[in-house]
Design a protein around this motif. Structure first.
Motif, short mmCIF file in Angstrom:
data_model
loop_
_atom_site.label_atom_id
_atom_site.label_comp_id
_atom_site.label_asym_id
_atom_site.label_seq_id
_atom_site.Cartn_x
_atom_site.Cartn_y
_atom_site.Cartn_z
N THR A 7 0.83 -1.21 0.00
CA THR A 7 0.00 0.00 0.00
C THR A 7 0.87 1.26 0.00
OG1 THR A 7 -1.77 -1.16 1.16
CG2 THR A 7 -1.81 1.25 1.23
N GLN A 8 1.91 1.27 0.82
CA GLN A 8 2.80 2.43 0.89
C GLN A 8 3.49 2.65 -0.46
OE1 GLN A 8 2.89 4.40 3.53
NE2 GLN A 8 4.47 5.80 2.86
N ILE A 9 3.93 1.58 -1.07
CA ILE A 9 4.59 1.69 -2.38
C ILE A 9 3.59 2.21 -3.42
CG2 ILE A 9 5.67 0.36 -4.25
CD1 ILE A 9 6.79 -1.45 -1.93
N GLY A 10 2.35 1.71 -3.37
CA GLY A 10 1.32 2.18 -4.29
C GLY A 10 1.00 3.65 -4.09
N LEU A 11 0.97 4.08 -2.84
CA LEU A 11 0.73 5.50 -2.56
C LEU A 11 1.84 6.37 -3.12
CD1 LEU A 11 -0.56 5.24 1.12
CD2 LEU A 11 -1.85 6.14 -0.82
N GLU A 12 3.08 5.90 -2.99
CA GLU A 12 4.21 6.65 -3.53
C GLU A 12 4.15 6.73 -5.05
OE1 GLU A 12 7.64 4.75 -1.85
OE2 GLU A 12 7.13 5.42 0.18
N ARG A 13 3.76 5.62 -5.69
CA ARG A 13 3.62 5.62 -7.16
C ARG A 13 2.51 6.58 -7.59
NH1 ARG A 13 7.79 3.48 -6.42
NH2 ARG A 13 8.56 1.56 -7.31
N ALA A 14 1.41 6.56 -6.84
CA ALA A 14 0.29 7.45 -7.16
C ALA A 14 0.69 8.92 -6.99
CB ALA A 14 -0.92 7.13 -6.28
N LEU A 15 1.46 9.22 -5.95
CA LEU A 15 1.93 10.59 -5.73
C LEU A 15 2.84 11.03 -6.87
CD1 LEU A 15 1.64 12.80 -3.51
CD2 LEU A 15 3.84 12.03 -2.65
N SER A 16 3.71 10.14 -7.31
CA SER A 16 4.58 10.46 -8.45
C SER A 16 3.76 10.70 -9.71
CB SER A 16 5.58 9.33 -8.70
OG SER A 16 6.46 9.19 -7.64
N GLY A 17 2.73 9.88 -9.90
CA GLY A 17 1.86 10.04 -11.06
C GLY A 17 1.12 11.35 -11.03
N ALA A 18 0.62 11.74 -9.84
CA ALA A 18 -0.10 13.00 -9.72
C ALA A 18 0.84 14.19 -9.97
CB ALA A 18 -0.75 13.11 -8.34
N ALA A 19 2.07 14.09 -9.51
CA ALA A 19 3.04 15.17 -9.75
C ALA A 19 3.35 15.30 -11.25
CB ALA A 19 4.32 14.91 -8.97
N LEU A 20 3.53 14.16 -11.91
CA LEU A 20 3.80 14.18 -13.34
C LEU A 20 2.59 14.70 -14.12
CD1 LEU A 20 5.87 13.52 -15.53
CD2 LEU A 20 4.95 11.18 -15.58
N ARG A 21 1.40 14.34 -13.65
CA ARG A 21 0.18 14.83 -14.31
C ARG A 21 0.07 16.35 -14.17
NH1 ARG A 21 -6.20 13.41 -13.62
NH2 ARG A 21 -6.65 13.66 -15.83
N GLN A 22 0.46 16.88 -13.02
CA GLN A 22 0.42 18.33 -12.82
C GLN A 22 1.35 19.03 -13.82
OE1 GLN A 22 -1.88 19.20 -10.74
NE2 GLN A 22 -1.56 21.37 -10.50
N GLU A 23 2.51 18.43 -14.07
CA GLU A 23 3.44 18.99 -15.06
C GLU A 23 2.82 18.97 -16.46
OE1 GLU A 23 7.37 17.27 -14.94
OE2 GLU A 23 7.34 17.22 -12.75
N ALA A 24 2.16 17.86 -16.80
CA ALA A 24 1.52 17.76 -18.12
C ALA A 24 0.42 18.81 -18.28
CB ALA A 24 0.95 16.36 -18.32
N ILE A 25 -0.36 19.02 -17.22
CA ILE A 25 -1.42 20.02 -17.27
C ILE A 25 -0.84 21.42 -17.45
CG2 ILE A 25 -3.25 21.13 -15.92
CD1 ILE A 25 -3.67 18.31 -14.59
N ALA A 26 0.24 21.70 -16.73
CA ALA A 26 0.90 23.01 -16.86
C ALA A 26 1.43 23.21 -18.28
CB ALA A 26 2.04 23.12 -15.85
N THR A 27 1.97 22.17 -18.87
CA THR A 27 2.45 22.25 -20.26
C THR A 27 1.28 22.50 -21.21
OG1 THR A 27 4.29 20.77 -19.75
CG2 THR A 27 3.69 21.01 -22.07
N ASN A 28 0.17 21.82 -20.97
CA ASN A 28 -1.02 22.04 -21.80
C ASN A 28 -1.48 23.49 -21.73
OD1 ASN A 28 -1.00 19.32 -22.47
ND2 ASN A 28 -2.56 18.78 -20.96
N LEU A 29 -1.55 24.02 -20.51
CA LEU A 29 -1.99 25.41 -20.34
C LEU A 29 -1.02 26.39 -20.97
CD1 LEU A 29 -3.37 25.20 -16.70
CD2 LEU A 29 -4.69 25.63 -18.79
N ALA A 30 0.26 26.08 -20.90
CA ALA A 30 1.26 26.96 -21.51
C ALA A 30 1.14 26.97 -23.04
CB ALA A 30 2.67 26.53 -21.09
N ASN A 31 0.60 25.89 -23.59
CA ASN A 31 0.49 25.77 -25.05
C ASN A 31 -0.94 25.90 -25.55
OD1 ASN A 31 3.23 25.02 -26.22
ND2 ASN A 31 3.08 23.70 -24.41
N VAL A 32 -1.81 26.51 -24.75
CA VAL A 32 -3.22 26.60 -25.11
C VAL A 32 -3.43 27.33 -26.44
CG1 VAL A 32 -3.75 28.73 -23.84
CG2 VAL A 32 -5.53 27.01 -24.18
N ASN A 33 -2.58 28.27 -26.79
CA ASN A 33 -2.73 29.03 -28.04
C ASN A 33 -1.73 28.60 -29.11
OD1 ASN A 33 -4.91 30.62 -27.19
ND2 ASN A 33 -3.52 31.96 -26.05
#
Length: 119
Positions: A7-33
């Motif tokens: 469970t702890q390992i899964g939580l850490e993987r999920a946290l890493s995934g959420a951090a990477l997703r935040q970066e992808a969202i920021a990139t999307n917003l930066a390229n909206v136009n």
């Protein structure tokens, strides 16, 4: 016996995934136009769910979130697939998920530290 359970390992993987997703969202917003830009996303929840359903620690450890182009997003007239409203909603949802994961990891770590008599 391992110090951290699946469970702890899964939580850490999920946290890493959420951090990477935040970066992808920021990139999307930066390229909206940016004409022709294709929206990116990170889908780590499905891989984690499959790994947990099998019940294999090694499968959970192997889950590696990755950025991928979202081929399902509708294309605008300029060829871009970014919708600023959708990105803002996704960013808010992802931020809440990240905070929840962080709180659970912090609580589990505090329990472990207490059991070890540290701090």
């Amino acid at each position: 016996m391992d110090l951290f359970d699946t469970t702890q390992i899964g939580l850490e993987r999920a946290l890493s995934g959420a951090a990477l997703r935040q970066e992808a969202i920021a990139t999307n917003l930066a390229n909206v136009n940016t004409p022709g830009y294709r929206r990116q996303d990170v889908n780590f929840a499905d891989a984690l769910q499959r790994a947990f359903s099998v019940g294999s620690r090694s499968m959970v450890e192997e889950v590696a979130p990755a950025v991928a182009v979202d081929s399902t997003a509708p294309i605008r007239a300029d060829g871009s697939t970014v919708d600023v409203d959708k990105e803002a909603a996704t960013q808010a949802e992802n931020g809440l998920q990240y905070q929840a994961l962080s709180a659970v990891i912090k609580s589990r770590t505090a329990i472990l530290r207490s059991a070890m008599g540290v701090g």
